[in-house]
Motif scaffolding. Structure first.
Motif, PDB file in Angstrom:
ATOM      1  N   ASP A  83       0.812  -1.219   0.000  1.00 15.18           N
ATOM      2  CA  ASP A  83       0.000   0.000   0.000  1.00 15.18           C
ATOM      3  C   ASP A  83       0.830   1.245   0.000  1.00 15.18           C
ATOM      4  O   ASP A  83       0.520   2.208  -0.682  1.00 15.18           O
ATOM      5  CB  ASP A  83      -0.822   0.067   1.284  1.00 15.18           C
ATOM      6  N   VAL A  84       1.853   1.233   0.849  1.00 14.44           N
ATOM      7  CA  VAL A  84       2.718   2.412   0.930  1.00 14.44           C
ATOM      8  C   VAL A  84       3.305   2.664  -0.452  1.00 14.44           C
ATOM      9  O   VAL A  84       3.268   3.779  -0.963  1.00 14.44           O
ATOM     10  CB  VAL A  84       3.856   2.214   1.962  1.00 14.44           C
ATOM     11  N   LEU A 131      -5.670  -3.730  15.731  1.00 18.00           N
ATOM     12  CA  LEU A 131      -6.536  -2.577  16.046  1.00 18.00           C
ATOM     13  C   LEU A 131      -5.929  -1.275  15.530  1.00 18.00           C
ATOM     14  O   LEU A 131      -6.629  -0.422  14.991  1.00 18.00           O
ATOM     15  CB  LEU A 131      -6.787  -2.482  17.561  1.00 18.00           C
ATOM     16  N   LEU A 132      -4.609  -1.153  15.684  1.00 13.45           N
ATOM     17  CA  LEU A 132      -3.911   0.040  15.183  1.00 13.45           C
ATOM     18  C   LEU A 132      -4.116   0.165  13.668  1.00 13.45           C
ATOM     19  O   LEU A 132      -4.440   1.243  13.147  1.00 13.45           O
ATOM     20  CB  LEU A 132      -2.413  -0.050  15.490  1.00 13.45           C
ATOM     21  N   ALA A 133      -3.962  -0.967  12.961  1.00 12.91           N
ATOM     22  CA  ALA A 133      -4.101  -0.958  11.503  1.00 12.91           C
ATOM     23  C   ALA A 133      -5.528  -0.640  11.080  1.00 12.91           C
ATOM     24  O   ALA A 133      -5.748   0.090  10.110  1.00 12.91           O
ATOM     25  CB  ALA A 133      -3.667  -2.308  10.937  1.00 12.91           C
ATOM     26  N   ILE A 134      -6.503  -1.184  11.817  1.00 12.92           N
ATOM     27  CA  ILE A 134      -7.912  -0.928  11.480  1.00 12.92           C
ATOM     28  C   ILE A 134      -8.200   0.574  11.590  1.00 12.92           C
ATOM     29  O   ILE A 134      -8.806   1.173  10.706  1.00 12.92           O
ATOM     30  CB  ILE A 134      -8.862  -1.719  12.414  1.00 12.92           C
ATOM     31  N   THR A 168      -9.016  -3.099   1.453  1.00 15.18           N
ATOM     32  CA  THR A 168      -8.683  -4.513   1.662  1.00 15.18           C
ATOM     33  C   THR A 168      -7.788  -4.644   2.886  1.00 15.18           C
ATOM     34  O   THR A 168      -7.899  -5.600   3.642  1.00 15.18           O
ATOM     35  CB  THR A 168      -7.947  -5.114   0.441  1.00 15.18           C
ATOM     36  N   ASP A 169      -6.906  -3.685   3.076  1.00 10.62           N
ATOM     37  CA  ASP A 169      -6.058  -3.671   4.267  1.00 10.62           C
ATOM     38  C   ASP A 169      -6.859  -3.666   5.534  1.00 10.62           C
ATOM     39  O   ASP A 169      -6.560  -4.359   6.486  1.00 10.62           O
ATOM     40  CB  ASP A 169      -5.256  -2.363   4.279  1.00 10.62           C
ATOM     41  N   MET A 170      -7.873  -2.804   5.527  1.00 11.41           N
ATOM     42  CA  MET A 170      -8.690  -2.663   6.715  1.00 11.41           C
ATOM     43  C   MET A 170      -9.416  -3.981   7.007  1.00 11.41           C
ATOM     44  O   MET A 170      -9.459  -4.453   8.146  1.00 11.41           O
ATOM     45  CB  MET A 170      -9.702  -1.536   6.498  1.00 11.41           C
ATOM     46  N   LEU A 171      -9.969  -4.591   5.953  1.00  9.54           N
ATOM     47  CA  LEU A 171     -10.673  -5.862   6.114  1.00  9.54           C
ATOM     48  C   LEU A 171      -9.709  -6.959   6.565  1.00  9.54           C
ATOM     49  O   LEU A 171     -10.041  -7.782   7.415  1.00  9.54           O
ATOM     50  CB  LEU A 171     -11.343  -6.274   4.793  1.00  9.54           C
TER      51      LEU A 171
END
Length: 306
Positions: free
Chosen positions: A58-59, A130-133, A162-165
């Protein structure tokens, strides 16, 4: 004229906001990635590492999107008559390719790990998920508005969503490991995240490849477009047609136009103006190049093979 200036100004402002939002998302993702890599190594969680890898892709994709967005606004020059307008399509292509490659690496790792599951420090997994969400959720909200009308931002938006999921899945996996010691869930999640990456990436790869290959956009039926133009007054035949996307929002048509009579250039301009209006209103084609012909001995096929 002042109206036009206002329009450009608002568009310019909109562009700046889009870039600013991208930049915020990039910084957030760097923080998440670093935290997840360290956490994944300490906790021994492959799904956390795969989430980090997903975040890292993503980055890269956000940086590529950001650079492409900046480049696409650069002015055209003698050496680059189209400017950098195709940079965004190229960016989407690169993003999609990295997604698919990353996914296959993950699947290989997940299979190895599945055969010999390891004990995983689940508290760390839960915290970092949780941090990523939170981080990705915020980025998703920032980019949501622009994702609808720009392939480049859309590719970045899909990555983040998609990252969040994926992070939600990792969080649930962490809970299962913590309370039920189901450590194989880690491999399963890695495998599922990877499959999803392939599915999303492949679709984007297809769209961007079609644009790079200058294929006719799917919503355009060349035959019906040509038969419509042929009905115009003094028009005999539109042939030698090419229609392609220069960028996500610029559609070009070039063709030869065989006329019924030997008209003056001023008369041709009037005919052309009608055709341009029709193409713009019915097919969203905003750049038209037409070569007028009368009694010229050339191929009259709609699609000419050189």
């Amino acid at each position: 004229m002042s109206h036009n200036h206002g329009h450009n100004h608002s568009q310019h402002h909109h562009h700046d906001m889009k870039d600013k939002n991208l930049l915020i998302s990039i910084l957030l993702n760097i923080v998440i990635t670093v935290a997840q890599v360290i956490g994944g190594l300490i906790s021994g969680s492959l799904s956390l590492l795969s989430d980090a890898l997903h975040n890292f892709s993503d980055v890269i994709s956000l940086v590529v999107s950001y650079v492409a967005s900046k480049l696409s606004k650069r002015k055209a020059s003698e050496h680059r008559t189209f400017g950098y307008k195709r940079a965004e399509i190229l960016a989407a292509f690169i993003n999609a390719s990295t997604l698919v490659i990353v996914a296959f690496i993950l699947i290989k790792e997940a299979v190895v790990r599945f055969q010999n599951p390891q004990v995983i420090e689940s508290n760390l997994v839960i915290m970092l998920a949780l941090l990523a969400i939170t981080g990705n959720g915020f980025s998703v909200l920032l980019l949501k508005k622009d994702a609808g009308n720009n392939i480049n931002i859309k590719s970045a938006y899909i990555h983040l969503l998609t990252d969040m999921l994926a992070s939600v899945a990792v969080f649930i996996g962490g809970m299962l490991m913590k309370y039920y010691q189901l450590f194989w869930v880690d491999s399963l999640l890695t495998f599922l995240i990877a499959l999803y990456l392939i599915w999303v990436g492949f679709d984007l790869l297809k769209t961007s490849t079609k644009m790079l290959m200058l294929f006719t956009p799917e919503h355009i039926d060349i035959n019906s477009l040509v038969s419509d133009v042929n009905k115009f007054e003094k028009v005999k035949l539109l042939h030698h047609v090419h229609i392609w996307n220069l960028s996500d929002n610029e559609l070009h048509l070039e063709a030869h136009l065989d006329l019924e009579e030997n008209v003056l250039i001023t008369e041709f301009d009037a005919i052309l103006s009608n055709i341009e209006t029709y193409l713009h209103e019915n097919h969203d084609i905003n750049h038209v190049t037409i070569q007028p012909e009368f009694d010229k001995n050339d191929s009259k096929d709609i699609i000419v093979q050189d």
